[in-house]
Design an enzyme around this catalytic site. Structure first.
Site, PDB file in Angstrom:
ATOM      1  N   ASP A  67     -11.481  13.231  -0.415  1.00  0.00           N
ATOM      2  CA  ASP A  67     -10.768  13.463  -1.664  1.00  0.00           C
ATOM      3  C   ASP A  67     -11.686  13.936  -2.770  1.00  0.00           C
ATOM      4  O   ASP A  67     -12.908  13.971  -2.619  1.00  0.00           O
ATOM      5  CB  ASP A  67     -10.025  12.191  -2.096  1.00  0.00           C
ATOM      6  N   ASN A 136      -5.453  -2.479  -3.102  1.00  0.00           N
ATOM      7  CA  ASN A 136      -4.003  -2.333  -2.935  1.00  0.00           C
ATOM      8  C   ASN A 136      -3.643  -1.695  -1.591  1.00  0.00           C
ATOM      9  O   ASN A 136      -2.486  -1.359  -1.346  1.00  0.00           O
ATOM     10  CB  ASN A 136      -3.396  -1.522  -4.081  1.00  0.00           C
ATOM     11  N   HIS A 138      -4.889   1.214  -0.341  1.00  0.00           N
ATOM     12  CA  HIS A 138      -4.941   2.669  -0.222  1.00  0.00           C
ATOM     13  C   HIS A 138      -6.145   3.106   0.606  1.00  0.00           C
ATOM     14  O   HIS A 138      -7.173   2.433   0.648  1.00  0.00           O
ATOM     15  CB  HIS A 138      -4.924   3.354  -1.593  1.00  0.00           C
ATOM     16  N   GLU A 143      -1.844   6.363  -2.000  1.00  0.00           N
ATOM     17  CA  GLU A 143      -1.491   5.150  -2.718  1.00  0.00           C
ATOM     18  C   GLU A 143      -0.244   4.481  -2.117  1.00  0.00           C
ATOM     19  O   GLU A 143       0.540   5.120  -1.412  1.00  0.00           O
ATOM     20  CB  GLU A 143      -1.218   5.493  -4.186  1.00  0.00           C
TER      21      GLU A 143
END
Length: 240
Positions: A67, A136, A138, A143
């Site tokens: 990314d 979380n 990801h 996400e």
């Protein structure tokens, strides 16, 4: 899934380096998928030290990164291109022409996502993909959501992720609100995956992974469907 439980971050980083170097030893032009963030820094330090000592050779290696932030130039200190150069590429014998990241400054970001997807596919996807995991759940910048996007795409970052990444910036307001990220399908095309988890704040994400169910609200759980995943987890992240 293979699990390597490590006592601490240093042991986890060393064990991860052994796996990466074994892949390169077997295939000197291997495509390595790399991640950014604090978790893989120890891995990259080990790779750099081993290359300097003549124990690893990356002269023919190809890399693809997961990314990049939208809006940051490659020379911005918080861009992922800058991170990779600073933490790894500048310290190993790699051909910079063989290192690939999305262009966060592209004028047409969806077109850049499509271009990068084709580039990674043309390389045959990663022989080995290195992943971290967000608290979380990801992976990359995929996400939590009601669905999982397959290909490289532009994504909005959640407030949780922005807050978590704000430690690298002067303030949360400076964190880009979007990123280009490999999609779940792109990641799952990798022939082998190693997932690094360190610290108590990753414990819940690993516990969710261990449940064995695929839940788009915790994207890391999709790794339960991959045929060759190794989890390297330190004691603080161990949920059991």
């Amino acid at each position: 899934m293979k699990i390597i439980r490590c006592k601490n971050y240093e042991e986890m980083s060393r064990e991860a380096a052994k796996i990466v170097e074994a892949v390169v030893a077997l295939k000197n032009d291997a495509v390595l998928g790399f991640a950014t963030g604090s978790t893989p820094e120890g891995l990259y330090a080990n790779l750099a030290a081993d290359c300097k000592a003549g124990k690893a050779d990356f002269s023919k290696t190809i890399t693809v990164n997961l990314d990049e932030y939208c809006g940051l130039a490659a020379d911005h200190p918080q861009s992922y291109r800058y991170f990779m150069n600073d933490k790894l590429f500048n310290h190993i014998n790699i051909d910079m022409n063989n290192t690939h990241l999305p262009n966060g400054k592209a004028a047409d970001l969806p077109a850049e996502a499509a271009r990068y997807e084709k580039e990674v596919a043309a390389l045959g996807y990663a022989d080995l993909q290195v992943l971290g995991v967000g608290h979380n759940g990801h992976i990359g910048f995929n996400e939590p959501d009601s669905f999982l996007v397959q290909d490289t795409h532009v994504t909005d970052l959640t407030e949780d992720t922005i807050d978590a990444n704000s430690r690298f910036f002067e303030s949360a307001n400076e964190v880009p609100k979007q990123a280009l990220t490999m999609g779940i399908g792109t990641i799952m095309h990798a022939k082998k995956i190693i997932l690094l988890a360190s610290g108590a704040n990753k414990r819940d994400a690993i516990a969710t992974l261990f449940n064995g169910k695929v839940d788009p609200m915790s994207p890391v759980t999709v790794l339960n469907l991959h045929h060759d995943v190794t989890l390297l987890c330190d004691d603080e992240a161990w949920p059991l």
